[in-house]
Motif scaffolding. Structure first.
Motif, mmCIF file in Angstrom:
data_model
loop_
_atom_site.group_PDB
_atom_site.id
_atom_site.type_symbol
_atom_site.label_atom_id
_atom_site.label_comp_id
_atom_site.label_asym_id
_atom_site.label_seq_id
_atom_site.Cartn_x
_atom_site.Cartn_y
_atom_site.Cartn_z
ATOM 1 N N TYR A 19 3.569 111.979 124.086
ATOM 2 C CA TYR A 19 4.403 112.927 124.829
ATOM 3 C C TYR A 19 5.216 112.155 126.076
ATOM 4 N N ALA A 22 7.887 109.954 124.733
ATOM 5 C CA ALA A 22 9.134 110.796 124.106
ATOM 6 C C ALA A 22 9.993 111.152 125.388
ATOM 7 N N VAL A 36 13.074 110.096 117.106
ATOM 8 C CA VAL A 36 12.156 111.637 117.343
ATOM 9 C C VAL A 36 10.890 111.238 117.746
ATOM 10 N N PRO A 37 10.266 112.081 118.261
ATOM 11 C CA PRO A 37 8.769 111.857 118.682
ATOM 12 C C PRO A 37 7.735 111.572 117.696
ATOM 13 N N GLN A 38 8.116 112.070 116.304
ATOM 14 C CA GLN A 38 7.147 111.737 115.295
ATOM 15 C C GLN A 38 7.548 110.137 114.928
ATOM 16 N N GLN A 39 8.514 109.698 115.219
ATOM 17 C CA GLN A 39 9.038 108.118 114.894
ATOM 18 C C GLN A 39 8.023 107.361 115.913
ATOM 19 N N TYR A 41 5.469 108.386 117.714
ATOM 20 C CA TYR A 41 3.821 108.383 117.549
ATOM 21 C C TYR A 41 3.436 107.641 116.432
ATOM 22 N N ALA A 42 4.161 107.330 115.389
ATOM 23 C CA ALA A 42 4.123 106.371 114.181
ATOM 24 C C ALA A 42 3.919 104.913 114.536
ATOM 25 N N THR A 45 0.913 103.739 116.940
ATOM 26 C CA THR A 45 -0.049 103.605 115.867
ATOM 27 C C THR A 45 -0.106 102.263 115.354
#
Length: 189
Positions: A19, A22, A36-39, A41-42, A45
């Protein structure tokens, strides 16, 4: 450049949760790399699996636990390799330019409206970047900050973003004015 290098560079400032990363991207990185935040987070990982970042769990009393990440020595080495590699020239890929190129064949009213919207958005971004620059340099003037500031990388990229947004605003206003003038000239025929 891959997203991985932008994430590693952002994490040089310390530990961030996904978070927080981002938010840092929105403020300091978005003027040269969009994600974007999802990118993010991925990517965190993937980077952790590759040993380029290390994550740890932070227990929180009134909120769910979170993971924070920091750059590892291997991550710093990857950034150094990236910094040493030749830079590729940048290019513009913008759907608005396609619309402007074909404006005299498809009509200009909607294109003018989109140019004006972009100019308005650029003005807002200029204000945001101006504020960010003032915050980064604190009580120092720009010259002093550039010579003596602790870390200037984010400041320098922010200067580039500011120059881009100013030029983009000016171009959008000019082209909208040209298209409006052409509309008036054609209406008088």
């Amino acid at each position: 450049m891959a997203l991985r290098h932008a994430v590693l560079a952002a994490l040089l400032d310390g530990e961030y949760s996904g978070y927080q990363l981002a938010k840092a991207f929105d403020i300091g990185v978005a003027n040269f790399w969009h994600a974007v935040p999802q990118q993010l987070y991925a990517e965190l990982t993937k980077l952790e699996k590759e040993g380029l970042v290390a994550g740890r769990e932070v227990v929180q009393e009134s909120r769910p636990n979170k993971r924070v990440f920091r750059v590892t020595d291997a991550g710093r080495a990857e950034l150094e390799r990236f910094a040493e590699a030749p830079s590729k020239p940048s290019f513009i890929r913008d759907d608005l330019l396609v619309k402007v190129q074909s404006a005299d064949r498809i009509g200009t009213t909607e294109v003018i409206a989109q140019l004006e919207e972009r100019a308005t958005a650029a003005r807002a971004k200029i204000e945001l970047l101006d504020q960010l620059l003032r915050t980064l340099r604190g009580p120092m003037d720009e010259g002093e900050y550039l010579l003596r500031g602790e870390r200037i990388g984010g400041y320098l990229t922010c200067l580039r973003g500011l120059a881009f947004e100013r030029e983009h605003r000016d171009w959008c206003v000019r082209i909208a004015d040209i298209l409006k003038e052409r509309q008036r000239a054609h209406a008088q025929r």
